[in-house]
Design a protein around this motif. Structure first.
Motif, PDB file in Angstrom:
ATOM      1  N   ASP A   1      -3.330 -17.185   4.827  1.00 29.17           N
ATOM      2  CA  ASP A   1      -3.160 -15.974   4.034  1.00 29.17           C
ATOM      3  C   ASP A   1      -2.689 -14.825   4.909  1.00 29.17           C
ATOM      4  O   ASP A   1      -2.904 -14.813   6.120  1.00 29.17           O
ATOM      5  CB  ASP A   1      -4.473 -15.587   3.336  1.00 29.17           C
ATOM      6  N   ASP A   2      -2.031 -13.899   4.276  1.00 31.73           N
ATOM      7  CA  ASP A   2      -1.786 -12.612   4.924  1.00 31.73           C
ATOM      8  C   ASP A   2      -2.012 -11.559   3.860  1.00 31.73           C
ATOM      9  O   ASP A   2      -1.675 -11.757   2.689  1.00 31.73           O
ATOM     10  CB  ASP A   2      -0.370 -12.505   5.499  1.00 31.73           C
ATOM     11  N   SER A   3      -2.630 -10.496   4.251  1.00 32.53           N
ATOM     12  CA  SER A   3      -2.930  -9.466   3.265  1.00 32.53           C
ATOM     13  C   SER A   3      -2.968  -8.114   3.945  1.00 32.53           C
ATOM     14  O   SER A   3      -3.006  -8.018   5.170  1.00 32.53           O
ATOM     15  CB  SER A   3      -4.266  -9.759   2.579  1.00 32.53           C
ATOM     16  N   GLY A   4      -2.945  -7.086   3.125  1.00 29.79           N
ATOM     17  CA  GLY A   4      -2.986  -5.748   3.694  1.00 29.79           C
ATOM     18  C   GLY A   4      -3.022  -4.691   2.618  1.00 29.79           C
ATOM     19  O   GLY A   4      -3.016  -4.986   1.418  1.00 29.79           O
ATOM     20  N   LEU A   5      -3.072  -3.473   3.084  1.00 31.69           N
ATOM     21  CA  LEU A   5      -3.158  -2.295   2.228  1.00 31.69           C
ATOM     22  C   LEU A   5      -1.768  -1.677   2.088  1.00 31.69           C
ATOM     23  O   LEU A   5      -1.080  -1.457   3.089  1.00 31.69           O
ATOM     24  CB  LEU A   5      -4.121  -1.289   2.857  1.00 31.69           C
ATOM     25  N   VAL A   6      -1.373  -1.411   0.842  1.00 34.95           N
ATOM     26  CA  VAL A   6      -0.069  -0.805   0.571  1.00 34.95           C
ATOM     27  C   VAL A   6      -0.315   0.553  -0.088  1.00 34.95           C
ATOM     28  O   VAL A   6      -0.919   0.625  -1.166  1.00 34.95           O
ATOM     29  CB  VAL A   6       0.761  -1.716  -0.363  1.00 34.95           C
ATOM     30  N   VAL A   7       0.119   1.618   0.582  1.00 30.87           N
ATOM     31  CA  VAL A   7      -0.130   2.984   0.091  1.00 30.87           C
ATOM     32  C   VAL A   7       1.195   3.610  -0.354  1.00 30.87           C
ATOM     33  O   VAL A   7       2.137   3.710   0.436  1.00 30.87           O
ATOM     34  CB  VAL A   7      -0.781   3.851   1.191  1.00 30.87           C
ATOM     35  N   GLN A   8       1.252   4.012  -1.628  1.00 28.66           N
ATOM     36  CA  GLN A   8       2.502   4.536  -2.186  1.00 28.66           C
ATOM     37  C   GLN A   8       3.030   5.739  -1.408  1.00 28.66           C
ATOM     38  O   GLN A   8       4.214   5.802  -1.065  1.00 28.66           O
ATOM     39  CB  GLN A   8       2.296   4.931  -3.654  1.00 28.66           C
ATOM     40  N   ALA A   9       2.154   6.699  -1.134  1.00 30.65           N
ATOM     41  CA  ALA A   9       2.597   7.946  -0.491  1.00 30.65           C
ATOM     42  C   ALA A   9       3.058   7.739   0.944  1.00 30.65           C
ATOM     43  O   ALA A   9       3.700   8.608   1.532  1.00 30.65           O
ATOM     44  CB  ALA A   9       1.468   8.979  -0.530  1.00 30.65           C
ATOM     45  N   LEU A  10       2.735   6.577   1.520  1.00 28.41           N
ATOM     46  CA  LEU A  10       3.150   6.274   2.897  1.00 28.41           C
ATOM     47  C   LEU A  10       4.268   5.227   2.915  1.00 28.41           C
ATOM     48  O   LEU A  10       4.444   4.501   3.898  1.00 28.41           O
ATOM     49  CB  LEU A  10       1.947   5.776   3.723  1.00 28.41           C
ATOM     50  N   ASP A  11       5.015   5.154   1.802  1.00 33.84           N
ATOM     51  CA  ASP A  11       6.146   4.208   1.700  1.00 33.84           C
ATOM     52  C   ASP A  11       5.730   2.765   1.973  1.00 33.84           C
ATOM     53  O   ASP A  11       6.462   2.009   2.626  1.00 33.84           O
ATOM     54  CB  ASP A  11       7.285   4.604   2.655  1.00 33.84           C
ATOM     55  N   GLY A  12       4.537   2.412   1.497  1.00 37.47           N
ATOM     56  CA  GLY A  12       4.105   1.024   1.631  1.00 37.47           C
ATOM     57  C   GLY A  12       3.342   0.703   2.897  1.00 37.47           C
ATOM     58  O   GLY A  12       2.882  -0.420   3.096  1.00 37.47           O
ATOM     59  N   GLN A  13       3.206   1.685   3.783  1.00 37.77           N
ATOM     60  CA  GLN A  13       2.393   1.465   4.991  1.00 37.77           C
ATOM     61  C   GLN A  13       0.915   1.445   4.596  1.00 37.77           C
ATOM     62  O   GLN A  13       0.564   1.970   3.561  1.00 37.77           O
ATOM     63  CB  GLN A  13       2.650   2.600   5.996  1.00 37.77           C
ATOM     64  N   PRO A  14       0.019   0.883   5.401  1.00 38.55           N
ATOM     65  CA  PRO A  14       0.279   0.122   6.622  1.00 38.55           C
ATOM     66  C   PRO A  14       0.822  -1.287   6.394  1.00 38.55           C
ATOM     67  O   PRO A  14       1.333  -1.903   7.305  1.00 38.55           O
ATOM     68  CB  PRO A  14      -1.087   0.085   7.304  1.00 38.55           C
ATOM     69  N   GLY A  15       0.722  -1.825   5.146  1.00 36.17           N
ATOM     70  CA  GLY A  15       1.367  -3.091   4.812  1.00 36.17           C
ATOM     71  C   GLY A  15       1.037  -4.231   5.758  1.00 36.17           C
ATOM     72  O   GLY A  15      -0.135  -4.480   6.042  1.00 36.17           O
ATOM     73  N   VAL A  16       2.095  -4.909   6.262  1.00 37.34           N
ATOM     74  CA  VAL A  16       1.856  -6.068   7.138  1.00 37.34           C
ATOM     75  C   VAL A  16       1.208  -5.667   8.458  1.00 37.34           C
ATOM     76  O   VAL A  16       0.728  -6.520   9.200  1.00 37.34           O
ATOM     77  CB  VAL A  16       3.158  -6.871   7.432  1.00 37.34           C
ATOM     78  N   HIS A  17       1.182  -4.371   8.748  1.00 36.84           N
ATOM     79  CA  HIS A  17       0.563  -3.897   9.999  1.00 36.84           C
ATOM     80  C   HIS A  17      -0.868  -3.402   9.775  1.00 36.84           C
ATOM     81  O   HIS A  17      -1.433  -2.745  10.653  1.00 36.84           O
ATOM     82  CB  HIS A  17       1.407  -2.763  10.611  1.00 36.84           C
ATOM     83  N   SER A  18      -1.458  -3.725   8.621  1.00 42.02           N
ATOM     84  CA  SER A  18      -2.773  -3.164   8.265  1.00 42.02           C
ATOM     85  C   SER A  18      -3.835  -3.370   9.339  1.00 42.02           C
ATOM     86  O   SER A  18      -4.589  -2.456   9.657  1.00 42.02           O
ATOM     87  CB  SER A  18      -3.266  -3.760   6.938  1.00 42.02           C
TER      88      SER A  18
ATOM     89  N   ASN B   1      -0.585  12.111  -4.088  1.00 43.68           N
ATOM     90  CA  ASN B   1      -0.596  10.764  -4.657  1.00 43.68           C
ATOM     91  C   ASN B   1      -1.489   9.872  -3.792  1.00 43.68           C
ATOM     92  O   ASN B   1      -1.157   9.572  -2.655  1.00 43.68           O
ATOM     93  CB  ASN B   1       0.840  10.215  -4.705  1.00 43.68           C
ATOM     94  N   ARG B   2      -2.629   9.452  -4.346  1.00 38.78           N
ATOM     95  CA  ARG B   2      -3.591   8.655  -3.574  1.00 38.78           C
ATOM     96  C   ARG B   2      -3.552   7.174  -3.969  1.00 38.78           C
ATOM     97  O   ARG B   2      -4.388   6.403  -3.533  1.00 38.78           O
ATOM     98  CB  ARG B   2      -5.026   9.182  -3.789  1.00 38.78           C
ATOM     99  N   ASN B   3      -2.591   6.780  -4.815  1.00 37.78           N
ATOM    100  CA  ASN B   3      -2.551   5.407  -5.317  1.00 37.78           C
ATOM    101  C   ASN B   3      -2.253   4.396  -4.219  1.00 37.78           C
ATOM    102  O   ASN B   3      -1.412   4.638  -3.350  1.00 37.78           O
ATOM    103  CB  ASN B   3      -1.489   5.252  -6.417  1.00 37.78           C
ATOM    104  N   ALA B   4      -2.940   3.269  -4.292  1.00 40.63           N
ATOM    105  CA  ALA B   4      -2.748   2.216  -3.291  1.00 40.63           C
ATOM    106  C   ALA B   4      -3.178   0.885  -3.893  1.00 40.63           C
ATOM    107  O   ALA B   4      -3.829   0.845  -4.946  1.00 40.63           O
ATOM    108  CB  ALA B   4      -3.592   2.504  -2.050  1.00 40.63           C
ATOM    109  N   TYR B   5      -2.801  -0.191  -3.248  1.00 42.65           N
ATOM    110  CA  TYR B   5      -3.326  -1.497  -3.658  1.00 42.65           C
ATOM    111  C   TYR B   5      -3.442  -2.398  -2.438  1.00 42.65           C
ATOM    112  O   TYR B   5      -2.739  -2.232  -1.448  1.00 42.65           O
ATOM    113  CB  TYR B   5      -2.458  -2.166  -4.739  1.00 42.65           C
ATOM    114  N   PHE B   6      -4.397  -3.320  -2.521  1.00 43.68           N
ATOM    115  CA  PHE B   6      -4.510  -4.400  -1.548  1.00 43.68           C
ATOM    116  C   PHE B   6      -3.776  -5.602  -2.130  1.00 43.68           C
ATOM    117  O   PHE B   6      -3.949  -5.919  -3.308  1.00 43.68           O
ATOM    118  CB  PHE B   6      -5.975  -4.799  -1.329  1.00 43.68           C
ATOM    119  N   GLU B   7      -2.984  -6.256  -1.307  1.00 45.51           N
ATOM    120  CA  GLU B   7      -2.322  -7.488  -1.743  1.00 45.51           C
ATOM    121  C   GLU B   7      -2.649  -8.613  -0.786  1.00 45.51           C
ATOM    122  O   GLU B   7      -2.741  -8.412   0.421  1.00 45.51           O
ATOM    123  CB  GLU B   7      -0.805  -7.306  -1.816  1.00 45.51           C
TER     124      GLU B   7
END
Length: 199
Positions: A72-89, A114-120
């Motif tokens: 698996d690979d997973s991470g946090l994607v934050v809208q206001a940070l253009d998808g960071q930290p993403g794969v570098h979580s 904008n505080r919206n985010a998701y874990f994928e």
């Protein structure tokens, strides 16, 4: 697609392995972790997406063990940070340093409305016979301005889930697994595998 006798989870993380054991307990497939093997190679995660990294891990561990593997690979994607930290979580501010990563996230989000985010989470199932199945899961939430909760792992103290009115760090492990990105990904993968196995 043949149902394997066992599947190697490409992780040494005991919590992750327990999640898979729980999900697969009625399938007749036993779950192993990397702790069952010696001299496991380090797999470089050089991908730019979760699926690329999970595929790299699955391929490397499958070639090493010659068994069916789930990575698996997973991470946090934050809208206001253009998808960071993403794969570098995990390496956002230091390698697997949760405190430093959370501090950096708080700093980067200081002036963001904008505080919206998701874990994928993306899971890749790979076998020596060449079978490959990909499944993903996510959980939506918001980034808080301060940490909340003690069951903390990664960014959980800053990740608020509106439906539950709690951060992930304020939930029990059981409750978190019911709604978490990895929990959702595991259920999605298992459903796909059960449909394809023994056909």
């Amino acid at each position: 697609m043949k149902r394997p006798d066992s599947i190697v989870i490409a992780s040494q993380n005991a919590h992750k392995v327990i999640e898979f054991e729980d999900a697969f307990k009625d399938t007749g497939v036993s779950i192993k972790s990397l702790k069952h093997f010696e001299n496991v190679p380090e797999i470089e995660e050089t991908g730019t997406t979760f699926e690329e990294n999970a595929t790299l891990k699955a391929t490397g561990i499958m070639k090493f063990t010659h068994q069916a593997v789930i990575a698996d690979d997973s991470g946090l994607v934050v809208q206001a940070l253009d998808g960071q930290p993403g794969v570098h979580s995990a390496r956002y501010a230091g390698d697997h340093d949760d405190d430093a990563n959370n501090n950096k996230l708080l700093k980067e989000m200081q002036n963001k409305q904008n505080r919206n985010a998701y874990f994928e989470s993306v899971l890749v199932y790979l076998t020596p016979e060449g079978d490959k199945v990909v499944a993903s899961g996510r959980i939506n939430g918001e980034i808080l301005r301060a940490r909340r909760g003690n069951n903390d792992f990664g960014y959980d103290p800053l990740f608020y889930v509106p439906e539950a009115q709690k951060t992930l760090a304020e939930m029990s492990t059981h409750d978190k697994n019911l709604i978490s990105h990895r929990g959702n990904a595991i259920r999605n993968l298992l459903n796909k595998l059960l449909e394809m196995w023994d056909q």
